[in-house]
Design a protein around this motif. Structure first.
Motif, PDB file in Angstrom:
ATOM      1  N   THR A   1       0.854  -1.190   0.000  1.00  0.00           N
ATOM      2  CA  THR A   1       0.000   0.000   0.000  1.00  0.00           C
ATOM      3  C   THR A   1       0.884   1.231   0.000  1.00  0.00           C
ATOM      4  O   THR A   1       1.644   1.407   0.942  1.00  0.00           O
ATOM      5  CB  THR A   1      -0.916   0.018   1.235  1.00  0.00           C
ATOM      6  N   PRO A   2       0.841   2.068  -0.982  1.00  0.00           N
ATOM      7  CA  PRO A   2       0.143   1.914  -2.255  1.00  0.00           C
ATOM      8  C   PRO A   2       0.909   0.964  -3.174  1.00  0.00           C
ATOM      9  O   PRO A   2       2.128   0.886  -3.118  1.00  0.00           O
ATOM     10  CB  PRO A   2       0.142   3.339  -2.823  1.00  0.00           C
ATOM     11  N   PRO A   3       0.198   0.237  -4.024  1.00  0.00           N
ATOM     12  CA  PRO A   3       0.867  -0.702  -4.922  1.00  0.00           C
ATOM     13  C   PRO A   3       1.654   0.032  -6.010  1.00  0.00           C
ATOM     14  O   PRO A   3       1.251   1.094  -6.468  1.00  0.00           O
ATOM     15  CB  PRO A   3      -0.274  -1.512  -5.525  1.00  0.00           C
ATOM     16  N   LEU A   4       2.771  -0.543  -6.387  1.00  0.00           N
ATOM     17  CA  LEU A   4       3.564   0.029  -7.478  1.00  0.00           C
ATOM     18  C   LEU A   4       3.025  -0.435  -8.819  1.00  0.00           C
ATOM     19  O   LEU A   4       2.980   0.323  -9.780  1.00  0.00           O
ATOM     20  CB  LEU A   4       5.035  -0.376  -7.334  1.00  0.00           C
ATOM     21  N   CYS A   5       2.614  -1.709  -8.886  1.00  0.00           N
ATOM     22  CA  CYS A   5       2.151  -2.257 -10.166  1.00  0.00           C
ATOM     23  C   CYS A   5       1.007  -3.240  -9.931  1.00  0.00           C
ATOM     24  O   CYS A   5       0.729  -3.625  -8.807  1.00  0.00           O
ATOM     25  CB  CYS A   5       3.311  -2.942 -10.891  1.00  0.00           C
ATOM     26  N   GLY A   6       0.363  -3.617 -11.021  1.00  0.00           N
ATOM     27  CA  GLY A   6      -0.753  -4.550 -10.941  1.00  0.00           C
ATOM     28  C   GLY A   6      -0.361  -5.984 -11.234  1.00  0.00           C
ATOM     29  O   GLY A   6      -1.045  -6.922 -10.851  1.00  0.00           O
ATOM     30  N   LYS A   7       0.763  -6.180 -11.907  1.00  0.00           N
ATOM     31  CA  LYS A   7       1.176  -7.526 -12.288  1.00  0.00           C
ATOM     32  C   LYS A   7       2.686  -7.578 -12.365  1.00  0.00           C
ATOM     33  O   LYS A   7       3.336  -6.605 -12.762  1.00  0.00           O
ATOM     34  CB  LYS A   7       0.570  -7.889 -13.646  1.00  0.00           C
ATOM     35  N   ILE A   8       3.249  -8.724 -11.996  1.00  0.00           N
ATOM     36  CA  ILE A   8       4.694  -8.921 -12.073  1.00  0.00           C
ATOM     37  C   ILE A   8       4.948 -10.257 -12.768  1.00  0.00           C
ATOM     38  O   ILE A   8       4.236 -11.226 -12.542  1.00  0.00           O
ATOM     39  CB  ILE A   8       5.333  -8.874 -10.668  1.00  0.00           C
ATOM     40  N   SER A   9       5.916 -10.265 -13.664  1.00  0.00           N
ATOM     41  CA  SER A   9       6.273 -11.508 -14.346  1.00  0.00           C
ATOM     42  C   SER A   9       7.786 -11.586 -14.468  1.00  0.00           C
ATOM     43  O   SER A   9       8.495 -10.591 -14.284  1.00  0.00           O
ATOM     44  CB  SER A   9       5.610 -11.576 -15.730  1.00  0.00           C
ATOM     45  N   GLU A  10       8.265 -12.774 -14.788  1.00  0.00           N
ATOM     46  CA  GLU A  10       9.703 -12.988 -14.875  1.00  0.00           C
ATOM     47  C   GLU A  10      10.013 -13.830 -16.103  1.00  0.00           C
ATOM     48  O   GLU A  10       9.119 -14.433 -16.683  1.00  0.00           O
ATOM     49  CB  GLU A  10      10.207 -13.686 -13.608  1.00  0.00           C
ATOM     50  N   GLY A  11      11.278 -13.856 -16.468  1.00  0.00           N
ATOM     51  CA  GLY A  11      11.674 -14.678 -17.595  1.00  0.00           C
ATOM     52  C   GLY A  11      13.176 -14.731 -17.777  1.00  0.00           C
ATOM     53  O   GLY A  11      13.911 -13.903 -17.240  1.00  0.00           O
TER      54      GLY A  11
END
Length: 150
Positions: free
Chosen positions: A99-109
């Motif tokens: 709180t507050p969020p930085l992003c809505g989704k995180i992914s990796e690769g």
């Protein structure tokens, strides 16, 4: 079959002729070293969007092991899955569930070149939060805390 080989013989001789021998040997794609930057780089690119308060993308990248180092590559895939994929993952907790969020989704690769390229992508970032927070430091703090927990 003999007629086909006889018909192709002039073409084969043309290919074997000296005019092709002068060409430089072909370099296999992705077989050269991926250039390493001298220092950390931050690049900001602006693009139009329907909602300019959210929707930004933040990419974090590092050089990883050689592609032939299978044991470390597999270990890195497991570590990245642990850090990013579940709702209880450390990076998701710190950047998405905060709180507050930085992003809505995180992914990796992992991108397979001669040297693996490790990539963590933050999507649907809040532009205001992105400009206020030091994302690199927050991610490194999560890495350090995860390493200490082991």
């Amino acid at each position: 079959l003999r007629d086909l080989l006889t018909a192709c013989a002039p073409t084969v001789e043309t290919i074997r002729s000296s005019r092709f021998k002068g060409l430089a040997p072909m370099v296999r794609p992705f077989s050269t070293e991926v250039p390493r930057p001298d220092k950390q780089q931050e690049v900001r690119m602006e693009f139009p969007a329907e909602d300019e308060s959210t929707g930004a993308i933040c990419e974090l990248c590092w050089h990883g092991p050689e592609w032939s180092d299978l044991e470390n590559v597999v270990a890195l895939k497991v570590l990245l899955a642990y850090l990013c994929e579940d709702s209880i993952s450390p990076l998701r907790k710190a950047l998405v569930e905060s709180t507050p969020p930085l992003c809505g989704k995180i992914s990796e690769g992992l991108h397979e070149y001669k040297t693996q390229l490790i990539n963590i992508t933050l999507k649907s970032c809040d532009v205001e939060q992105l400009s206020k927070r030091d994302v690199t430091s927050e991610v490194q703090a999560v890495f350090k805390a995860t390493a200490k927990a082991e």
